[in-house]
Design a protein around this motif. Structure first.
Motif, PDB file in Angstrom:
ATOM      1  N   LEU A   9       0.823  -1.212   0.000  1.00  0.00           N
ATOM      2  CA  LEU A   9       0.000   0.000   0.000  1.00  0.00           C
ATOM      3  C   LEU A   9       0.856   1.260   0.000  1.00  0.00           C
ATOM      4  CD1 LEU A   9      -2.864  -0.997   2.449  1.00  0.00           C
ATOM      5  CD2 LEU A   9      -2.973  -0.756  -0.030  1.00  0.00           C
ATOM      6  N   ILE A  10       1.956   1.239   0.719  1.00  0.00           N
ATOM      7  CA  ILE A  10       2.869   2.389   0.724  1.00  0.00           C
ATOM      8  C   ILE A  10       3.459   2.598  -0.663  1.00  0.00           C
ATOM      9  CG2 ILE A  10       5.075   3.227   1.618  1.00  0.00           C
ATOM     10  CD1 ILE A  10       4.286   1.861   4.291  1.00  0.00           C
ATOM     11  N   ASP A  11       3.884   1.517  -1.309  1.00  0.00           N
ATOM     12  CA  ASP A  11       4.435   1.623  -2.662  1.00  0.00           C
ATOM     13  C   ASP A  11       3.397   2.156  -3.643  1.00  0.00           C
ATOM     14  OD1 ASP A  11       6.845   0.671  -1.754  1.00  0.00           O
ATOM     15  OD2 ASP A  11       6.493  -1.391  -2.436  1.00  0.00           O
ATOM     16  N   LEU A  12       2.177   1.643  -3.561  1.00  0.00           N
ATOM     17  CA  LEU A  12       1.122   2.098  -4.465  1.00  0.00           C
ATOM     18  C   LEU A  12       0.777   3.565  -4.236  1.00  0.00           C
ATOM     19  CD1 LEU A  12      -1.267  -0.971  -4.481  1.00  0.00           C
ATOM     20  CD2 LEU A  12       0.164  -0.154  -6.348  1.00  0.00           C
ATOM     21  N   SER A  13       0.762   3.981  -2.977  1.00  0.00           N
ATOM     22  CA  SER A  13       0.447   5.386  -2.709  1.00  0.00           C
ATOM     23  C   SER A  13       1.539   6.297  -3.249  1.00  0.00           C
ATOM     24  CB  SER A  13       0.232   5.617  -1.213  1.00  0.00           C
ATOM     25  OG  SER A  13       1.422   5.397  -0.492  1.00  0.00           O
ATOM     26  N   CYS A  14       2.787   5.869  -3.178  1.00  0.00           N
ATOM     27  CA  CYS A  14       3.882   6.666  -3.740  1.00  0.00           C
ATOM     28  C   CYS A  14       3.763   6.765  -5.258  1.00  0.00           C
ATOM     29  CB  CYS A  14       5.228   6.070  -3.352  1.00  0.00           C
ATOM     30  SG  CYS A  14       5.637   6.246  -1.609  1.00  0.00           S
ATOM     31  N   ILE A  15       3.380   5.681  -5.900  1.00  0.00           N
ATOM     32  CA  ILE A  15       3.213   5.686  -7.348  1.00  0.00           C
ATOM     33  C   ILE A  15       2.080   6.616  -7.755  1.00  0.00           C
ATOM     34  CG2 ILE A  15       2.521   4.256  -9.321  1.00  0.00           C
ATOM     35  CD1 ILE A  15       4.024   1.931  -7.905  1.00  0.00           C
ATOM     36  N   VAL A  16       0.953   6.532  -7.031  1.00  0.00           N
ATOM     37  CA  VAL A  16      -0.188   7.391  -7.343  1.00  0.00           C
ATOM     38  C   VAL A  16       0.171   8.851  -7.133  1.00  0.00           C
ATOM     39  CG1 VAL A  16      -2.526   8.015  -6.606  1.00  0.00           C
ATOM     40  CG2 VAL A  16      -1.926   5.620  -6.939  1.00  0.00           C
ATOM     41  N   LYS A  17       0.891   9.146  -6.052  1.00  0.00           N
ATOM     42  CA  LYS A  17       1.307  10.531  -5.786  1.00  0.00           C
ATOM     43  C   LYS A  17       2.218  11.030  -6.909  1.00  0.00           C
ATOM     44  CE  LYS A  17       2.418  14.104  -3.092  1.00  0.00           C
ATOM     45  NZ  LYS A  17       1.724  14.929  -2.205  1.00  0.00           N
ATOM     46  N   PHE A  18       3.152  10.195  -7.378  1.00  0.00           N
ATOM     47  CA  PHE A  18       4.046  10.562  -8.465  1.00  0.00           C
ATOM     48  C   PHE A  18       3.260  10.876  -9.738  1.00  0.00           C
ATOM     49  CE2 PHE A  18       6.417   9.234 -12.246  1.00  0.00           C
ATOM     50  CZ  PHE A  18       7.482  10.109 -12.176  1.00  0.00           C
ATOM     51  N   ILE A  19       2.297  10.006 -10.068  1.00  0.00           N
ATOM     52  CA  ILE A  19       1.488  10.225 -11.270  1.00  0.00           C
ATOM     53  C   ILE A  19       0.684  11.510 -11.133  1.00  0.00           C
ATOM     54  CG2 ILE A  19      -0.451   9.314 -12.621  1.00  0.00           C
ATOM     55  CD1 ILE A  19       0.621   6.498 -11.916  1.00  0.00           C
ATOM     56  N   TYR A  20       0.107  11.738  -9.954  1.00  0.00           N
ATOM     57  CA  TYR A  20      -0.701  12.941  -9.711  1.00  0.00           C
ATOM     58  C   TYR A  20       0.139  14.207  -9.879  1.00  0.00           C
ATOM     59  CZ  TYR A  20      -3.660  16.280  -7.238  1.00  0.00           C
ATOM     60  OH  TYR A  20      -4.405  17.374  -6.902  1.00  0.00           O
ATOM     61  N   VAL A  21       1.316  14.224  -9.287  1.00  0.00           N
ATOM     62  CA  VAL A  21       2.194  15.394  -9.401  1.00  0.00           C
ATOM     63  C   VAL A  21       2.633  15.593 -10.835  1.00  0.00           C
ATOM     64  CG1 VAL A  21       4.448  16.311  -8.715  1.00  0.00           C
ATOM     65  CG2 VAL A  21       2.946  15.299  -7.002  1.00  0.00           C
ATOM     66  N   ARG A  39      -9.922   6.322 -13.099  1.00  0.00           N
ATOM     67  CA  ARG A  39     -10.346   5.602 -14.302  1.00  0.00           C
ATOM     68  C   ARG A  39      -9.345   4.501 -14.651  1.00  0.00           C
ATOM     69  NH1 ARG A  39      -9.996   8.641 -19.747  1.00  0.00           N
ATOM     70  NH2 ARG A  39      -7.967   7.674 -19.661  1.00  0.00           N
ATOM     71  N   SER A  40      -8.066   4.808 -14.554  1.00  0.00           N
ATOM     72  CA  SER A  40      -7.045   3.807 -14.864  1.00  0.00           C
ATOM     73  C   SER A  40      -7.086   2.645 -13.878  1.00  0.00           C
ATOM     74  CB  SER A  40      -5.667   4.448 -14.842  1.00  0.00           C
ATOM     75  OG  SER A  40      -5.581   5.465 -15.807  1.00  0.00           O
ATOM     76  N   VAL A  41      -7.336   2.942 -12.610  1.00  0.00           N
ATOM     77  CA  VAL A  41      -7.420   1.882 -11.597  1.00  0.00           C
ATOM     78  C   VAL A  41      -8.634   0.998 -11.858  1.00  0.00           C
ATOM     79  CG1 VAL A  41      -7.809   1.448  -9.136  1.00  0.00           C
ATOM     80  CG2 VAL A  41      -6.154   3.169  -9.845  1.00  0.00           C
ATOM     81  N   VAL A  42      -9.761   1.600 -12.176  1.00  0.00           N
ATOM     82  CA  VAL A  42     -10.970   0.816 -12.453  1.00  0.00           C
ATOM     83  C   VAL A  42     -10.757  -0.062 -13.675  1.00  0.00           C
ATOM     84  CG1 VAL A  42     -13.381   0.994 -13.184  1.00  0.00           C
ATOM     85  CG2 VAL A  42     -12.533   2.415 -11.316  1.00  0.00           C
ATOM     86  N   ILE A  43     -10.174   0.482 -14.713  1.00  0.00           N
ATOM     87  CA  ILE A  43      -9.895  -0.320 -15.910  1.00  0.00           C
ATOM     88  C   ILE A  43      -8.944  -1.467 -15.561  1.00  0.00           C
ATOM     89  CG2 ILE A  43      -8.723  -0.284 -18.157  1.00  0.00           C
ATOM     90  CD1 ILE A  43      -9.875   2.547 -18.532  1.00  0.00           C
ATOM     91  N   GLY A  44      -7.947  -1.187 -14.732  1.00  0.00           N
ATOM     92  CA  GLY A  44      -7.010  -2.237 -14.333  1.00  0.00           C
ATOM     93  C   GLY A  44      -7.667  -3.356 -13.543  1.00  0.00           C
ATOM     94  N   PHE A  45      -8.641  -3.009 -12.700  1.00  0.00           N
ATOM     95  CA  PHE A  45      -9.323  -4.039 -11.917  1.00  0.00           C
ATOM     96  C   PHE A  45     -10.327  -4.831 -12.743  1.00  0.00           C
ATOM     97  CE2 PHE A  45      -8.381  -1.631  -7.832  1.00  0.00           C
ATOM     98  CZ  PHE A  45      -7.458  -2.576  -7.404  1.00  0.00           C
TER      99      PHE A  45
END
Length: 50
Positions: A9-21, A39-45
């Motif tokens: 979860l920590i790794d995923l949150s860092c990735i999401v923060k990077f993409i957001y920035v 949208r990308s997360v929903v498509i991935g799931f």
């Protein structure tokens, strides 16, 4: 929650923060950036590999 789940979860949150920035620095609206990530997360799931 065990340690592996917390680390994931920590790794995923860092990735999401990077993409957001990255999206914000490219001039995207903050709300649109969040919707693009969601949208990308929903498509991935929902994508199933046969």
């Amino acid at each position: 929650m065990n340690t592996d789940e917390e680390e994931t979860l920590i790794d995923l949150s860092c990735i999401v923060k990077f993409i957001y920035v990255r999206l914000l620095t490219r001039g995207m609206n903050p709300v649109a950036a969040v919707f693009k990530i969601v949208r990308s997360v929903v498509i991935g799931f929902t994508y199933k590999i046969k």
